[in-house]
Design an enzyme around this catalytic site. Structure first.
Site, PDB file in Angstrom:
ATOM      1  N   PHE A   1       2.914  44.618  -1.369  1.00 32.00           N
ATOM      2  CA  PHE A   1       3.306  46.027  -1.325  1.00 32.00           C
ATOM      3  C   PHE A   1       3.563  46.576  -2.740  1.00 32.00           C
ATOM      4  CE2 PHE A   1       5.224  45.580   3.214  1.00 32.00           C
ATOM      5  CZ  PHE A   1       3.950  45.648   3.749  1.00 32.00           C
ATOM      6  N   PRO A   2       2.636  46.355  -3.683  1.00 27.43           N
ATOM      7  CA  PRO A   2       2.856  46.868  -5.037  1.00 27.43           C
ATOM      8  C   PRO A   2       2.877  48.394  -5.105  1.00 27.43           C
ATOM      9  CG  PRO A   2       0.609  46.076  -4.812  1.00 27.43           C
ATOM     10  CD  PRO A   2       1.340  45.660  -3.564  1.00 27.43           C
ATOM     11  N   LEU A   3       2.307  49.051  -4.084  1.00 27.53           N
ATOM     12  CA  LEU A   3       2.319  50.513  -4.064  1.00 27.53           C
ATOM     13  C   LEU A   3       3.331  51.052  -3.061  1.00 27.53           C
ATOM     14  CD1 LEU A   3      -1.485  51.295  -4.410  1.00 27.53           C
ATOM     15  CD2 LEU A   3       0.269  51.023  -6.179  1.00 27.53           C
TER      16      LEU A   3
ATOM     17  N   TYR B   1      -4.010  39.524   9.828  1.00 27.51           N
ATOM     18  CA  TYR B   1      -4.359  40.885   9.445  1.00 27.51           C
ATOM     19  C   TYR B   1      -5.448  41.394  10.382  1.00 27.51           C
ATOM     20  CZ  TYR B   1      -2.006  40.424   4.863  1.00 27.51           C
ATOM     21  OH  TYR B   1      -1.101  40.255   3.831  1.00 27.51           O
TER      22      TYR B   1
END
Length: 282
Positions: free
Chosen positions: A207-209, A60
């Site tokens: 990626f819950p959103l 990241y």
């Protein structure tokens, strides 16, 4: 939601609403680096608001800005209850996108790099992240997971997880060493959730959103209607719905914005009605 916490591996208590660190260093893997000061501010505010589970990875980052280094700068000395989860497996290509996969003999170096970057002697949770940006590929993960199991036996890792796996890969890993968490992409059909719940294993969708996935957009009609009814945002309804699915479900929404952080974390107090989208196991 019956509980705000989850016991990981029987010895670490996680607040079920945590924080994903991917967007601290950049908005997307293809995007420019963010100012490090903004990531540091977001991390410190997240912990102030009760986050004690941060999900990160050594890949990241972009340029001179890397999530693990931001975490170390912002949060050391670490609180005793802070749990940092990381992922190994992907390798960055020349364009800065994680497009390659580490071989078994490369995994130790990746774990040791995370230890150095985070300033830790032992990593709380390490996922073997399988495959690329698409779904599980079906290949064997035994040789790679066995390396992480050896590092756990040496004391460099406390708990092991798997990410982007199918049922066969999940079973393969569990036959080698205890698996305490699964991190697959959030979709409407989360096939491994029930198995995780039965076994007391955390299910931590990434990626819950949405994460730019148009198949499950935050402007979906059901979410918009629920948000209007509850006086909330679509993102808050999505997070609350995820937490309501199962006591084993954990949420790790990520952001580089203080305003979005506070919005996301406020979802812990959102009470969903019976008609809201809280059962999405598929």
């Amino acid at each position: 939601m019956t509980s705000r916490t989850f016991s990981l591996g029987g010895d670490l208590t996680l607040n079920r609403l945590g924080f994903g660190a991917m967007r601290l260093a950049m908005s997307t893997f293809n995007g420019p680096a963010r100012a490090p000061e903004s990531g540091i501010a977001v991390l410190r505010r997240a912990v102030e608001l009760g986050v004690n589970h941060i999900d990160t990875a050594g890949f990241y980052g972009r340029g001179a800005v890397w999530a693990n280094e931001l975490i170390r700068t912002a949060l050391t000395p670490y609180r005793d209850d802070l749990v940092i989860a990381t992922k190994v497996g992907p390798l960055l290509g020349p364009d800065g996108v994680p497009s390659g996969q580490a071989t078994p003999d490369q995994l130790r170096a990746l774990v040791e790099a995370d230890l150095r970057a985070l300033g830790l002697d032992r990593l709380d949770l390490v996922y073997l992240r399988v495959g690329g940006v698409t779904g599980p590929g079906g290949e064997s993960i035994a040789d790679r997971f066995a390396v992480l199991a050896e590092l756990r036996a040496e004391g460099l890792i406390r708990h092991l997880g798997v990410s982007n796996v199918d049922a066969a890969q999940f079973a393969e890993a569990r036959a080698i060493a205890p698996v305490t968490a699964v991190q697959n992409q959030y979709t409407g059909a989360m096939e491994l959730l029930a198995e995780c719940e039965d076994a007391g294993i955390a299910y931590v969708p990434y990626f819950p959103l949405g994460g730019g996935d148009d198949r499950d957009s935050l402007d979906a009609e059901q979410l918009v209607e629920a948000a209007a009814r509850l006086g909330a945002t679509a993102a808050q309804v999505r997070i609350a719905s995820l937490l309501a699915m199962s006591p084993s479900a954990l949420a790790i929404p990520g952001t580089g914005s203080l305003d979005h952080l506070e919005e996301n974390l406020a979802a812990i107090d959102l009470a969903l009605g019976g008609e809201d989208p809280s059962d999405r196991r598929g």
